[in-house]
Design a protein around this motif. Structure first.
Motif, PDB file in Angstrom:
ATOM      1  N   GLU A   1      -3.858  -8.576  -3.569  1.00  0.00           N
ATOM      2  CA  GLU A   1      -4.751  -7.539  -4.090  1.00  0.00           C
ATOM      3  C   GLU A   1      -4.804  -6.337  -3.161  1.00  0.00           C
ATOM      4  O   GLU A   1      -4.845  -5.183  -3.620  1.00  0.00           O
ATOM      5  N   PHE A   2      -4.800  -6.595  -1.858  1.00  0.00           N
ATOM      6  CA  PHE A   2      -4.849  -5.496  -0.896  1.00  0.00           C
ATOM      7  C   PHE A   2      -3.643  -4.578  -1.041  1.00  0.00           C
ATOM      8  O   PHE A   2      -3.775  -3.348  -1.106  1.00  0.00           O
ATOM      9  N   LEU A   3      -2.453  -5.146  -1.112  1.00  0.00           N
ATOM     10  CA  LEU A   3      -1.253  -4.316  -1.260  1.00  0.00           C
ATOM     11  C   LEU A   3      -1.200  -3.655  -2.633  1.00  0.00           C
ATOM     12  O   LEU A   3      -0.824  -2.487  -2.760  1.00  0.00           O
ATOM     13  N   ARG A   4      -1.587  -4.399  -3.658  1.00  0.00           N
ATOM     14  CA  ARG A   4      -1.539  -3.859  -5.020  1.00  0.00           C
ATOM     15  C   ARG A   4      -2.456  -2.652  -5.182  1.00  0.00           C
ATOM     16  O   ARG A   4      -2.113  -1.680  -5.874  1.00  0.00           O
ATOM     17  N   ASP A   5      -3.617  -2.692  -4.526  1.00  0.00           N
ATOM     18  CA  ASP A   5      -4.640  -1.679  -4.751  1.00  0.00           C
ATOM     19  C   ASP A   5      -4.672  -0.584  -3.699  1.00  0.00           C
ATOM     20  O   ASP A   5      -5.537   0.302  -3.764  1.00  0.00           O
ATOM     21  N   ASN A   6      -3.776  -0.636  -2.723  1.00  0.00           N
ATOM     22  CA  ASN A   6      -3.774   0.364  -1.652  1.00  0.00           C
ATOM     23  C   ASN A   6      -2.357   0.899  -1.465  1.00  0.00           C
ATOM     24  O   ASN A   6      -1.517   0.262  -0.807  1.00  0.00           O
ATOM     25  N   ALA A   7      -2.101   2.054  -2.040  1.00  0.00           N
ATOM     26  CA  ALA A   7      -0.740   2.594  -2.087  1.00  0.00           C
ATOM     27  C   ALA A   7      -0.183   2.889  -0.699  1.00  0.00           C
ATOM     28  O   ALA A   7       0.999   2.644  -0.440  1.00  0.00           O
ATOM     29  N   GLU A   8      -1.006   3.408   0.194  1.00  0.00           N
ATOM     30  CA  GLU A   8      -0.488   3.805   1.500  1.00  0.00           C
ATOM     31  C   GLU A   8      -0.032   2.609   2.336  1.00  0.00           C
ATOM     32  O   GLU A   8       1.099   2.605   2.851  1.00  0.00           O
ATOM     33  N   PRO A   9      -0.866   1.562   2.496  1.00  0.00           N
ATOM     34  CA  PRO A   9      -0.378   0.380   3.228  1.00  0.00           C
ATOM     35  C   PRO A   9       0.827  -0.266   2.547  1.00  0.00           C
ATOM     36  O   PRO A   9       1.753  -0.729   3.234  1.00  0.00           O
ATOM     37  N   LEU A  10       0.835  -0.305   1.224  1.00  0.00           N
ATOM     38  CA  LEU A  10       1.983  -0.879   0.521  1.00  0.00           C
ATOM     39  C   LEU A  10       3.249  -0.115   0.857  1.00  0.00           C
ATOM     40  O   LEU A  10       4.283  -0.725   1.179  1.00  0.00           O
ATOM     41  N   ALA A  11       3.182   1.217   0.796  1.00  0.00           N
ATOM     42  CA  ALA A  11       4.366   2.024   1.123  1.00  0.00           C
ATOM     43  C   ALA A  11       4.799   1.793   2.565  1.00  0.00           C
ATOM     44  O   ALA A  11       6.005   1.742   2.862  1.00  0.00           O
ATOM     45  N   HIS A  12       3.820   1.644   3.460  1.00  0.00           N
ATOM     46  CA  HIS A  12       4.151   1.405   4.875  1.00  0.00           C
ATOM     47  C   HIS A  12       4.949   0.114   5.041  1.00  0.00           C
ATOM     48  O   HIS A  12       5.993   0.102   5.717  1.00  0.00           O
ATOM     49  N   TYR A  13       4.460  -0.978   4.427  1.00  0.00           N
ATOM     50  CA  TYR A  13       5.151  -2.254   4.607  1.00  0.00           C
ATOM     51  C   TYR A  13       6.459  -2.312   3.821  1.00  0.00           C
ATOM     52  O   TYR A  13       7.395  -3.008   4.227  1.00  0.00           O
ATOM     53  N   GLN A  14       6.542  -1.606   2.736  1.00  0.00           N
ATOM     54  CA  GLN A  14       7.821  -1.521   2.027  1.00  0.00           C
ATOM     55  C   GLN A  14       8.867  -0.824   2.893  1.00  0.00           C
ATOM     56  O   GLN A  14      10.041  -1.220   2.913  1.00  0.00           O
ATOM     57  N   ARG A  15       8.446   0.232   3.600  1.00  0.00           N
ATOM     58  CA  ARG A  15       9.390   0.934   4.494  1.00  0.00           C
ATOM     59  C   ARG A  15       9.731   0.075   5.702  1.00  0.00           C
ATOM     60  O   ARG A  15      10.881   0.049   6.147  1.00  0.00           O
ATOM     61  N   ARG A  16       8.724  -0.613   6.228  1.00  0.00           N
ATOM     62  CA  ARG A  16       8.955  -1.378   7.453  1.00  0.00           C
ATOM     63  C   ARG A  16       9.908  -2.546   7.227  1.00  0.00           C
ATOM     64  O   ARG A  16      10.859  -2.733   7.982  1.00  0.00           O
ATOM     65  N   PHE A  17       9.623  -3.346   6.186  1.00  0.00           N
ATOM     66  CA  PHE A  17      10.421  -4.555   5.969  1.00  0.00           C
ATOM     67  C   PHE A  17      11.622  -4.231   5.094  1.00  0.00           C
ATOM     68  O   PHE A  17      11.580  -4.362   3.866  1.00  0.00           O
ATOM     69  N   ARG A  18      12.688  -3.834   5.735  1.00  0.00           N
ATOM     70  CA  ARG A  18      13.924  -3.497   5.019  1.00  0.00           C
ATOM     71  C   ARG A  18      14.618  -4.741   4.491  1.00  0.00           C
ATOM     72  O   ARG A  18      15.441  -4.659   3.573  1.00  0.00           O
ATOM     73  N   HIS A  19      14.305  -5.891   5.081  1.00  0.00           N
ATOM     74  CA  HIS A  19      14.937  -7.150   4.673  1.00  0.00           C
ATOM     75  C   HIS A  19      13.858  -8.228   4.570  1.00  0.00           C
ATOM     76  O   HIS A  19      13.177  -8.537   5.547  1.00  0.00           O
ATOM     77  N   VAL A  20      13.716  -8.797   3.381  1.00  0.00           N
ATOM     78  CA  VAL A  20      12.752  -9.874   3.134  1.00  0.00           C
ATOM     79  C   VAL A  20      13.535 -11.102   2.703  1.00  0.00           C
ATOM     80  O   VAL A  20      14.270 -11.067   1.704  1.00  0.00           O
TER      81      VAL A  20
END
Length: 718
Positions: A198-217
């Motif tokens: 829910e935190f990532l879904r509802d908070n665009a800025e943190p989601l974008a940060h972790y999407q950029r950070r984790f290039r490989h999951v």
């Protein structure tokens, strides 16, 4: 750059997966095909060849032990530490995320994790407050219901009010449970995942940060993910097509606890540009074992498809033994293990696998009778033991005074005279004032309706907790733990216990100090989180793991579900009977039979060298005697892979008698079909006695099993 150590040990399919260009990938890894090697070498390849920073890698496993082993293998392969990489379980990683963003996620910074036992205790207290009878509203069932809703991403407010009164009551308890957890800053295991999503879904800025950070999951055991876990992964990776998953649809056996085999199919839809690599070369089992496994699992529909093979030869055939009853079965298995050990093999390389834990008793008795050491896999882990949970509850209350389950657990442990009436008064005030138990106890200790003695005892407990917190302040973690177990009275309490477990409990409490010291030396610092809170989170997450401690050299007994991920030279799969394996529930519920077949496949592929499969012609289990048919799974294995054997020895079997009743009633044989005027048609199963005392046991199609005296039954042969 020397990449030889990374790719040289790999076969062609493994190498294809490890060296693939960055993109979404599904590695369909059959049993024993080296999936962990692929994950380890893939991460090493990314860092060594693709120059990917460890900070850009997120790797998800299903146990903390697996995560530790993988990290160690990666660092050994690269010859340098891999710090900065996020590697752990879904729960551990979600916890790490929420600690960094507690306020944004709607949590207090001092939130505490509820393990399964504490969650159960909280639910029991809620039922008491709601005046609901536990006999009608079992706490375990409600716990399962709440966790199942969260696993599907559903909060109480999302549920449409049910027309079913029972369902409506479950929804009510769920609402109260959520309110209680929110008020006191408590987070259960399922909540960790739901809140992180829910935190990532509802908070665009943190989601974008972790999407950029984790290039490989990268994800291990992908077939075991549930709905909320998949949704969390999909949020992080859907826009970047960078999800690398390893799984096996043929080993999806946890549907009953929320795992969704459908996630493998959803992956292919959500990542249409993905690559698919099949790992089919097996490095564990013989050709006969793999042939049986392949033929069995081919019966399931909708598989992604693969065929295990080995270049190690056919090996010995699978041995099939039809036992007379469960005692004969146990004798046969244990006798074979005894011979195995006498031949110089390690007992720990022999495993007995069963569908139901209730089956273990017969094997335990026979092993004890012959003096063969054994271990039942799945005993209590260190952090699940009662005395350890008592000490941790003290530590949790020091960190968060509003932790109600911890307050309840230790308010009278050790016994300090605070009775049930006093505790009920605390609960009632907490409910009326919508406050924590600690706050209610403070109010009651300062005045109110309680007798003076009860107020004094409450005040004494509160003062003790405050003093423990003062003493622990600014001390190293292990000294904090030492102070608490000494000055709380726990050590003295267990030393005074007149029981066989007392000394062990004291030793366990002392070992907790060592565990804290080791954790403090090895754990990475977590910004904004005290060492104590780190340690408490570590303990709660470890208590949730399902894996057991390393075994000594003793025979291993375990359920088929517990055996997943393990392997042994000698395996006995026992109780292969209709209604037991496959289970009766699987025969009644749509889709469950295929999961049972996958479970059988998992059991077969645990064996490296020798596999025995047994069934009994009669079995007494759960207090009832039955005469089951052999499992359909046995018929689904091609006969060229199987050798039927008969026991040689002194196993006691009933004599196949031809009882003769007085008065010329005639003789009957075991297996003969007969007719009775009242019970209808049936089959003779057992016979005993002579003359007027002769009797037979008949299994009637409609009336079930009956013992009948031949002199009076008037049976007619068919």
């Amino acid at each position: 750059m020397d990449i030889t150590p990374i790719i040289e040990p790999l076969n062609d399919a493994q190498r294809m997966a490890v060296t693939a260009p960055p993109t979404a990938m599904l590695v369909l890894a059959g049993a024993g095909s080296g999936k962990t090697r692929v994950l380890v070498h893939r991460i090493a390849w990314l860092m060594q060849v693709e120059a990917v920073s460890p900070n850009s890698i997120l790797s998800v496993t299903f146990t903390n032990k697996a995560a530790r082993e993988m990290r160690g293998r990666i660092e050994t392969l690269l010859n340098f530490p891999a710090g900065g990489m996020w590697m752990g379980t879904f729960h551990g990683l979600a916890h790490r995320l929420l600690r960094r963003h507690a306020r944004e996620a709607g949590l207090p910074e001092t939130f505490q994790i509820l393990d399964s036992d504490d969650q159960y205790r909280l639910i029991r207290r809620i039922l008491k407050n709601l005046e609901l009878d536990e006999a009608r509203w079992p706490p375990r069932q409600i716990q399962w219901y709440i966790n199942a809703q969260k696993d599907e991403g559903l909060r109480a407010r999302h549920l449409a009010e049910s027309y079913d009164p029972f369902e409506r009551q479950l929804q009510r308890v769920y609402r109260v449970y959520e309110e209680q957890c929110d008020r006191t800053g408590l987070v259960d295991f399922a909540e960790l995942l739901l809140r992180a999503h829910e935190f990532l879904r509802d908070n665009a800025e943190p989601l974008a940060h972790y999407q950029r950070r984790f290039r490989h999951v990268l994800v291990d055991e992908f077939q075991d993910t549930n709905s909320i876990q998949y949704a969390w992964l999909n949020l992080l990776t859907r826009d970047r097509n960078n999800l690398f998953v390893v799984g096996d649809d043929d080993q999806s056996i946890y549907g009953w606890r929320g795992a969704r085999i459908e996630n493998l199919y959803r992956f292919q839809q959500d990542y249409p540009a993905h690559q698919l690599v099949r790992l089919e070369q097996n490095y564990r089992s013989t050709g006969n074992i793999l042939g049986a496994a392949n033929a069995l699992i081919a019966r399931n529909e909708g598989r992604l498809g693969k065929n295990l093979w080995t270049d190690g030869g056919g090996g010995e055939p699978i041995r099939l033994y039809a036992a007379f009853n469960e005692q004969d079965e146990a004798y046969f298995v244990v006798d074979r293990i005894r011979q195995w050990a006498q031949e110089g093999h390690r007992r720990s390389e022999a495993a007995i696998l069963y569908r139901s834990n209730a089956q273990s008793r017969q094997f335990e008795e026979k092993l004890m009778a012959l003096g063969i050491p054994y271990r039942v896999y799945g005993g209590l882990r260190f952090f699940e033991r009662a005395e350890i949970k008592d000490a941790l509850a003290y530590l949790r209350l020091l960190s968060n005074r509003d932790d109600d389950p911890s307050f309840e657990r230790i308010i009278n442990t050790p016994t300090r005279g605070i009775g049930a009436r006093t505790l009920d008064a605390v609960r009632e005030l907490a409910r009326d004032q919508a406050c924590s138990l600690w706050q209610a106890a403070q109010l009651l200790s300062q005045g109110g309706s309680l007798p003076a003695r009860a107020r004094g005892l409450l005040a004494g407990f509160l003062a003790l907790a405050d003093e423990l917190a003062r003493q622990a302040r600014e001390r190293p973690l292990f000294e904090q733990v030492h102070q608490v177990i000494q000055h709380s009275g726990l050590i003295d309490y267990y030393r005074k216990e007149k029981s066989e477990q007392a000394e062990t409990r004291v030793e366990n409490l002392e070992e907790l100090v060592n565990a804290a010291r080791q954790f403090e030396n090895e754990a990475e610092a977590d910004e904004g989180l005290s060492r104590l809170d780190q340690f408490l989170a570590h303990a709660a997450l470890e208590a949730g793991e399902s894996q057991g401690d390393p075994f000594e050299d003793c025979v291993q007994l375990m359920s088929l579900h517990s055996a997943k991920g393990l392997e042994f030279d000698l395996v006995f799969m026992v109780g292969l009977e209709e209604g037991l394996f496959p289970s009766m529930q699987s025969l009644e519920e749509t889709g469950r039979l295929e999961e049972e077949r996958r479970l059988c496949y998992v059991g077969i592929t645990r064996a490296r060298r020798q596999l025995y499969m047994t069934h009994a012609e009669s079995r007494r289990l759960y207090g009832k005697e039955s005469y089951p048919r052999p499992s359909r799974f046995l018929r689904e294995i091609p006969p060229e892979h199987v050798q039927e054997i008969r026991m040689r020895g002194n196993v006691s079997r009933p004599v196949v008698a031809v009882p003769q009743a007085e008065g010329g009633a005639g003789g009957f044989k075991l297996g003969q079909r007969v007719s009775h005027a009242k019970f209808g048609e049936g089959v003779i199963l057992q016979a005993e006695g002579d003359g007027a005392q002769a009797r037979v046991q008949v299994n009637f199609a409609d009336a079930g099993t009956k013992w009948l005296m031949l002199a009076y039954a008037n049976l007619q042969a068919i």
